[in-house]
Enzyme design. Structure first.
Site, PDB file in Angstrom:
ATOM      1  N   SER A  97       0.847  -1.192   0.000  1.00 34.59           N
ATOM      2  CA  SER A  97       0.000   0.000   0.000  1.00 34.59           C
ATOM      3  C   SER A  97       0.875   1.230   0.000  1.00 34.59           C
ATOM      4  CB  SER A  97      -0.929  -0.002   1.219  1.00 34.59           C
ATOM      5  OG  SER A  97      -0.177   0.307   2.369  1.00 34.59           O
ATOM      6  N   LYS A  98       0.207   2.352   0.003  1.00 36.35           N
ATOM      7  CA  LYS A  98       0.870   3.649  -0.073  1.00 36.35           C
ATOM      8  C   LYS A  98       2.009   3.799   0.943  1.00 36.35           C
ATOM      9  CE  LYS A  98       0.993   7.427  -2.173  1.00 36.35           C
ATOM     10  NZ  LYS A  98       1.420   7.380  -3.547  1.00 36.35           N
TER      11      LYS A  98
END
Ligand code: GLU
Length: 476
Positions: free
Chosen positions: A255-256
């Site tokens: 994820s980010k």
């Protein structure tokens, strides 16, 4: 064309792979790696690589996401031989196949309402059964179907075999076998007639004569359903290779917070496509201990035998390390094209300033990204404004004396870093000073900062005139 060698191989015309992204967001690292593996497999065998945009989810598909996929593929250098094809342009074909299946009895209309399906599931849950479509509308010999409810649009369901099992020899995971009892009759067309996801994939893989379906292992569950539909259509079955996921270095889903997830953030951050391709290639695949290899080598070596069955871990440090390698390999002139616009953005004064190629030559050795290179290069392209407090700290009376000699020496010394370095050492010895006592004030005065590459090299690149004019106010 370096691929001409492969194109002449005996396997020519056999292998056809595809990358089939849904344009519902950016092209993420996992998608890019799937694309890379599909591309490399086709290239390895001199086959064809097809790009297919799976845009049937009209709510979530966007033209921006399509563009992001095309941009990402282009940046990575993953050229396709056919496509891009868009599933939304194949609607007539899907309907044609659905009609054919209805006629042949491999699909049927189901008039159950959502409420009826909910009630069905509730009954099954209460009875402790698996929730599944119970076959109310499935035609069987001798069975009487319920009367068609007036005004209700049916869905179309695939008539999945009731018994037996589906088995395939997954090229990555080994044999996978699923009992047909676990699969119910999948909806292949909704009430409004639009075909559903698994069905479109099947028809396109068939029509596009895909021989190897290489995709993320989040699709393993779809595969038995797709195989059953292909069989019902009398279509040849492709081989399947399900590639394990990419996880963050903490073992969590990527994820980010693990860094950029969109591939197109990487060129912006100053990563080179060759570094990215090399990095992605090693995520779940290996060739002995080789860490650094070209696209050509990757295409030559890539196979399913050396793919890992477990999830790969994303390691941003390794990507940086590879990027540094490729930066060092890149010609200064090519790096200049990438560095110059970044310097301009940072407000660099590029006129009457040191030659960018020389600056790059000095800095590329240690740069992990082009952005980093540009940021460090700024020390050559901004007017230095040494901090007064730092100056006071570093420019002691002793240092000032040494600095005077330095400035004086600069007037005549042969202008290269070796001679400047020898001169500096002599001055230090003469004043009984240590290197930082001269180098720190020198750095501050010449560049405005305390951290720079070797100050001899910095001085050399600045040039005699500029060094003298910057020192002048401090040594008079
Ligand atoms: N469109 C699917 C996705 O983006 C891939 C389908 C496939 O490769 O079969 O996950």
């Amino acid at each position: 064309m370096f691929f001409s060698f492969y194109l002449q191989s005996d396997f020519s015309m056999t292998v056809r792979t595809r990358f089939a992204p849904s344009p519902t967001g950016f092209l993420h690292l996992g998608g890019a790696r799937t694309a890379l593996f599909s591309w490399a497999y086709a290239r390895h065998f001199g086959g064809q690589f097809i790009l297919r945009i799976e845009d049937t989810d009209v709510e979530r598909s966007t033209p921006e996401a399509v563009q992001a996929i095309l941009d990402g593929m282009k940046w990575l250098g993953l050229d396709h031989d056919e496509g891009p094809f868009y599933q939304m342009q194949h609607m007539d074909r899907y309907r044609e196949v659905i009609d054919q299946m209805l006629k042949e009895g491999t699909a049927y209309y189901c008039y159950c309402s959502p409420e009826e399906l909910d009630a069905m599931r509730e009954r099954q849950r209460e009875a402790g059964e698996h929730t599944r479509y119970d076959g109310t509308w499935r035609p069987e010999p001798g069975k009487t179907l319920p009367p068609v409810p007036e005004g209700r649009q049916p869905v179309v369901r695939f008539r999945n075999p009731l018994d037996g099992e589906v088995s395939w020899d997954d090229q990555v995971k080994g044999t996978i076998t699923i009992s047909n009892k676990e699969l119910d009759d999948l909806i292949i067309a909704r009430q409004d007639g639009t075909p559903t996801y698994n069905f479109c994939v099947v028809v396109d893989d068939w029509d596009m004569r895909i021989t190897h379906v290489i995709r993320g292992d989040d699709h393993v569950n779809n595969t038995p359903r797709q195989i059953n539909i292909l069989k019902a259509l009398g279509a040849p079955l492709p081989l399947y290779a399900h590639v394990p996921m990419i996880l963050g270095d903490d073992g969590e889903k990527l994820s980010k917070r693990h860094g950029a997830v969109s591939v197109m953030e990487y060129p912006e951050e100053g990563y080179l496509p060759d570094a990215m391709v090399n990095y992605l290639a090693r995520l779940g695949w290996s060739h002995g201990d080789d860490e650094i290899f070209s696209r050509e080598q990757f295409c030559e070596w890539f196979d399913f035998d050396h793919m890992s069955r477990s999830a790969a871990q994303f390691n941003p440090e390794k990507l940086k390390w590879l990027n540094n390698h490729y930066i060092r390999q890149t010609d200064n002139a090519d790096l200049e094209k990438l560095v110059r616009p970044r310097l301009e953005k940072l407000g660099a004064q590029l006129e009457n300033a040191p030659a960018l190629s020389e600056v790059i030559e000095l800095l590329k050795e240690r740069a992990h990204t082009i952005n980093e290179l540009a940021e460090v290069a700024m020390l050559f392209y901004r007017h230095p404004q040494p901090d007064a407090a730092l100056l006071e700290k570093h420019l002691t009376a002793e240092s000032r004396q040494a600095l005077k000699d330095y400035a004086h020496g600069c007037e005549n010394v042969t202008w290269n870093r070796e001679a400047i370095s020898a001169m500096t050492k002599d001055i230090l010895a003469g004043h009984k000073l240590k290197m930082p006592q001269l180098a720190m004030p020198l750095r501050l005065i010449l560049t405005g900062q305390l951290q720079t590459p070797s100050i001899d090299a910095v001085a050399e690149i600045f040039g005699r005139e500029r060094v003298l004019s910057r020192l002048m106010p401090y040594v008079e």
